[in-house]
Design an enzyme around this catalytic site. Structure first.
Site, PDB file in Angstrom:
ATOM      1  N   GLN A  69       0.834  -1.192   0.000  1.00  0.00           N
ATOM      2  CA  GLN A  69       0.000   0.000   0.000  1.00  0.00           C
ATOM      3  C   GLN A  69       0.872   1.246   0.000  1.00  0.00           C
ATOM      4  OE1 GLN A  69      -1.244   1.539   3.773  1.00  0.00           O
ATOM      5  NE2 GLN A  69      -3.387   1.342   3.224  1.00  0.00           N
ATOM      6  N   GLY A  70       0.724   2.100  -0.996  1.00  0.00           N
ATOM      7  CA  GLY A  70       1.502   3.335  -1.047  1.00  0.00           C
ATOM      8  C   GLY A  70       0.653   4.540  -0.701  1.00  0.00           C
ATOM      9  N   TYR A  71       0.471   4.760   0.585  1.00  0.00           N
ATOM     10  CA  TYR A  71      -0.359   5.889   1.033  1.00  0.00           C
ATOM     11  C   TYR A  71       0.506   6.952   1.719  1.00  0.00           C
ATOM     12  CZ  TYR A  71      -4.926   3.539   0.341  1.00  0.00           C
ATOM     13  OH  TYR A  71      -6.037   2.948  -0.168  1.00  0.00           O
ATOM     14  N   SER A  72       1.023   6.616   2.919  1.00  0.00           N
ATOM     15  CA  SER A  72       1.703   7.620   3.747  1.00  0.00           C
ATOM     16  C   SER A  72       2.990   8.100   3.093  1.00  0.00           C
ATOM     17  CB  SER A  72       2.058   7.017   5.101  1.00  0.00           C
ATOM     18  OG  SER A  72       0.902   6.624   5.775  1.00  0.00           O
ATOM     19  N   SER A 102       4.484  -1.744   4.265  1.00  0.00           N
ATOM     20  CA  SER A 102       4.818  -3.114   4.666  1.00  0.00           C
ATOM     21  C   SER A 102       4.831  -4.005   3.432  1.00  0.00           C
ATOM     22  CB  SER A 102       3.837  -3.660   5.708  1.00  0.00           C
ATOM     23  OG  SER A 102       2.721  -2.868   5.827  1.00  0.00           O
ATOM     24  N   GLU A 128      -9.411  -1.119   6.572  1.00  0.00           N
ATOM     25  CA  GLU A 128      -8.237  -1.280   7.428  1.00  0.00           C
ATOM     26  C   GLU A 128      -8.600  -1.064   8.893  1.00  0.00           C
ATOM     27  OE1 GLU A 128      -3.633  -0.042   7.301  1.00  0.00           O
ATOM     28  OE2 GLU A 128      -4.986   1.657   7.397  1.00  0.00           O
TER      29      GLU A 128
END
Lengths: 392, 346
Positions: free
Chosen positions: A122-125, A157, A240
């Protein structure tokens, strides 16, 4: 109030139990690799994983029945068998694609993801966009039929193992921050991606930093509409938050703490016979019970399509805190043994309690910090006003 | 599987709430008005008494829902002892009808068995008469008392019995009535309650106290939130300060799961009797922990005015404090939870 299950559900429980005893020998030792994928395929085939995902996308295609889902979880837990895979692709991307993906995206990605053939991250933050996620600055600039991506993600992660990433990027830099974001999916093998492990206080690299330099992604790999990535992401964040506060986890952990108190001795005396420690255990037992019953209340409401609002909003905050408290208490029970780590002699449970106590702090911070959760509870649950914007 | 209240339960709770809104306003509380007559009209005194004895024949869960409303409105009426605990001891006696119809109220004198004996209290049977003393008698303004003798046997004593001295004990909580009974060779009617009745009375009482605290705590949070949306400092309503919001959020986060625990313990009293002792103890102890946390924090949100008598917040604060100690403080009650699951070793 009636905590008994219907005949239909009891029959279903018997079915799950029979499956568990018949197939226990096929349970995988690790959650990665072909053995794990074979287990996952077996579970999907029987409807114990990907249960409500439509058949044409590789799921089992059952009608949603939260009680049956719970029964599956209870029986697998009781049998000590691993549940279906629960990586970020399965728990976050799949529900998002089902809700907002194109037909082609659903056909192409959901099945392989469910079967564990494609691993996602997941590429969010970003370093500058944590709690204020919408402030993200990773840019995706148009160039012909592609976007060209430059920027950096953090807290990613499984980035090193992942085949694919679902990623938030800024496509409209001139629009207000929530309106200029798009949700892209692309291969982690695309040229220009660099993954650097991020070592945490546990001593392990549970997360990574991911750097993008001129990464080319076809425009067709957008999920939802261009500029609507914030809405798409919120669909996943909802999944989530539900995942992080699982109250069953606290129940399992409490049982491990009880065993610890019954087995460990100090000066030849069981920890359970120490009234101070026992009192502390009982306080935690009440909290776990309350959260378990709270979970049943939410489950009942959700099964009827009701939203309990405030009651639902507190789960992540309380659930993560309780897990952390249980791990902290276990370390206290271990006393000096609780500071051992690594491969030390006398170490208990491979240092699991020590690691959990540290890692759980990460869970309190991640997925919306405890402070952000409190804002949400106060604003959406109690109707208190937002903090006015600071001047300047 | 249905972890929710039924429509009937919700309606019953709302109608009790509406009545208390009227008869247990803050002014009424200050005056010391009793809600007994008004709730008699809703058959609350007979809530747990079987229908063949003119009661409603409902269960402890319904009693807990009423208690939640009583706590919300800091209402004064004989309920914990008279409507919940005493009927368990009086099954099969002719007193039930009178209790159900609200013609009499019954006090309950069992504190020494639930919280331990203070100041040498204890009641003993000698030559067929009761002697000794008992403290913290619940619903003290009563016509009859259910009294537990030292060995746990239960007796019924008339308030007018010869040799009985009654002393009201003033407490922090002006909405409750408790007292001391002293026995000088007092005539008593032995109650043929089944074995274990005393423990069941204590469990029922603990659950109802937990429900009362739940209601009081909910109301304190509501008051804190409402006040914070009105009160302005630094040109802003204080509800917009994160420091204040986070306090309120923490209270909500404690109260919501506690509600599920109270419902579960109340449901289990009849549905899972073998689990009842442990769950009753947990509900009582847990609400005794979070109740005072809510009470002090909600008071702090109000600032200085919350500390004064002007808003009457202290009635809830004190009610919660009273509930924490009655029928055993949290440490003692948790010991019962430990015993119930075989954790006390010997």
């Amino acid at each position: 109030m009636d905590l008994s299950y219907s005949h239909e559900h009891e029959a279903f429980r018997a079915e799950v139990r029979a499956f568990c005893s018949a197939h226990a020998d096929r349970a995988p030792k690790s959650y990665l690799g072909e053995e794990a994928r074979a287990w996952q395929r077996l579970l999907i085939e029987h409807g114990y994983a990907a249960r409500t995902v439509p058949k044409q996308y590789g799921g089992y295609g059952a009608e949603p029945d939260l009680l049956k889902s719970r029964i599956i979880a209870e029986e697998f837990l009781a049998a000590g068998l691993p549940m279906g895979m629960s990586n970020q692709g399965i728990s976050m991307l799949v529900p998002t694609l089902l809700e907002l993906g194109s037909e082609e995206q659903k056909k192409r990605w959901i099945g392989p993801t469910l079967r564990g053939e494609v691993i996602w991250c997941q590429g969010y933050s970003e370093p500058g966009a944590g709690s204020d996620l919408a402030a993200l600055t990773t840019r995706a600039t148009e160039d012909g039929d592609d976007f060209v991506i430059n920027g950096q993600k953090i807290w990613t992660s499984t980035a090193a193992q992942a085949d694919m990433i679902f990623c938030l990027v800024r496509t409209e830099p001139d629009k207000p921050k929530h309106e200029g974001i798009s949700y892209l999916i692309f291969s982690m093998k695309t040229p220009g991606i660099e993954v650097r492990p991020l070592v945490t206080m546990t001593g392990r690299a549970e997360f990574n930093e991911v750097f993008f330099s001129d990464v080319r992604v076809p425009k067709t790999q957008i999920v939802g509409q261009r500029g609507q990535g914030w809405l798409v992401a919120n669909a996943t964040l909802r999944h989530e938050r539900g995942m992080l506060g699982d109250p069953n986890q606290a129940g399992t952990r409490l049982h491990a703490v009880i065993r610890l108190m019954e087995e460990e001795q100090v000066d030849g005396r069981r920890l359970m016979d120490n009234p101070v420690l026992r009192d502390h255990l009982l306080k935690l037992q009440a909290r776990v019970l309350a959260m378990e019953m709270h979970g049943l209340r939410l489950l009942t409401a959700a099964a009827k399509g009701e939203d309990l609002g405030l009651a639902r909003l507190i789960v992540k905050l309380q659930g993560c805190e309780l897990n952390h408290q249980l791990a902290g208490f276990a370390n206290d029970l271990l006393g000096e043994l609780g500071i051992l780590y690594g491969d030390s002699p006398h170490l208990r449970s491979s240092g699991e309690w020590q690691t959990r106590f540290m890692f759980d702090l990460g869970l309190i911070i991640g997925g919306g910090t405890a402070q952000i959760q409190k804002n949400i509870i106060a604003e959406r649950g109690l109707g208190m006003p937002r903090e006015p914007k600071a001047a300047g | 599987m249905e972890f929710a209240l039924t429509d009937d339960q919700r309606m019953m709770q709302e109608s009790v709430g509406r009545t208390l809104e009227r008869v247990s306003s803050l002014d009424a509380v200050r005056r010391g008005d009793s809600a007994f007559e008004a709730l008699k009209a809703l058959a609350v005194p007979g809530i747990m008494i079987p229908e063949e004895h003119d009661g409603q024949g409902l269960h402890l869960l319904e009693a807990a829902l009423v208690a939640e409303q009583l706590g919300r409105h800091v209402a004064r009426m004989p309920f914990l002892g008279s409507a919940v605990m005493a009927p368990l001891a009086l099954r099969g006696t002719s007193w039930l009808e009178k209790l159900a119809r609200g013609e009499i109220a019954a006090g309950v004198a069992i504190s020494e068995h639930a919280a331990g004996a203070r100041d040498g209290a204890g009641v003993a049977l000698r030559n067929g008469k009761l002697e000794g003393s008992t403290l913290f008698v619940l619903d003290f303004e009563a016509d009859v008392y259910v009294v537990a003798e030292r060995n746990g046997a239960l007796y019924l004593v008339s308030a007018a019995a010869k040799g009985l001295t009654r002393t009201l004990l003033p407490t922090i909580d002006a909405t409750r009535s408790i007292g001391k009974l002293e026995f000088d060779r007092v005539e008593a009617e032995p109650l043929n309650a089944p074995p274990g009745t005393l423990a069941r009375m204590i469990d029922a009482g603990r659950i109802v106290l937990a429900a009362d605290t739940l209601g009081a705590a909910e109301r304190m949070l509501e008051k804190a939130v409402a006040y914070s949306k009105e009160r302005k400092q630094f040109d802003r309503v204080i509800a917009s300060f994160q420091a204040v919001k986070h306090l309120c959020a923490e209270l909500a986060a404690e109260i919501e799961p506690a509600r599920a625990l109270v419902w579960y313990a109340a449901y289990a009293f009849e549905a899972l009797p073998e689990e009842s002792r442990r769950l009753a103890a947990h509900a009582k102890a847990h609400l005794s922990e979070i109740g005072p946390f809510v009470a002090r924090t909600a008071t702090e949100v109000h600032g200085g005015i919350g500390f004064t008598d002007l808003l009457g917040l202290h009635y809830w604060f004190k009610r919660i404090g009273f509930n924490r100690q009655i029928l055993g403080g949290p440490e003692r009650v948790r010991d019962d939870a430990a015993r119930a699951q075989g954790w006390l070793g010997n």
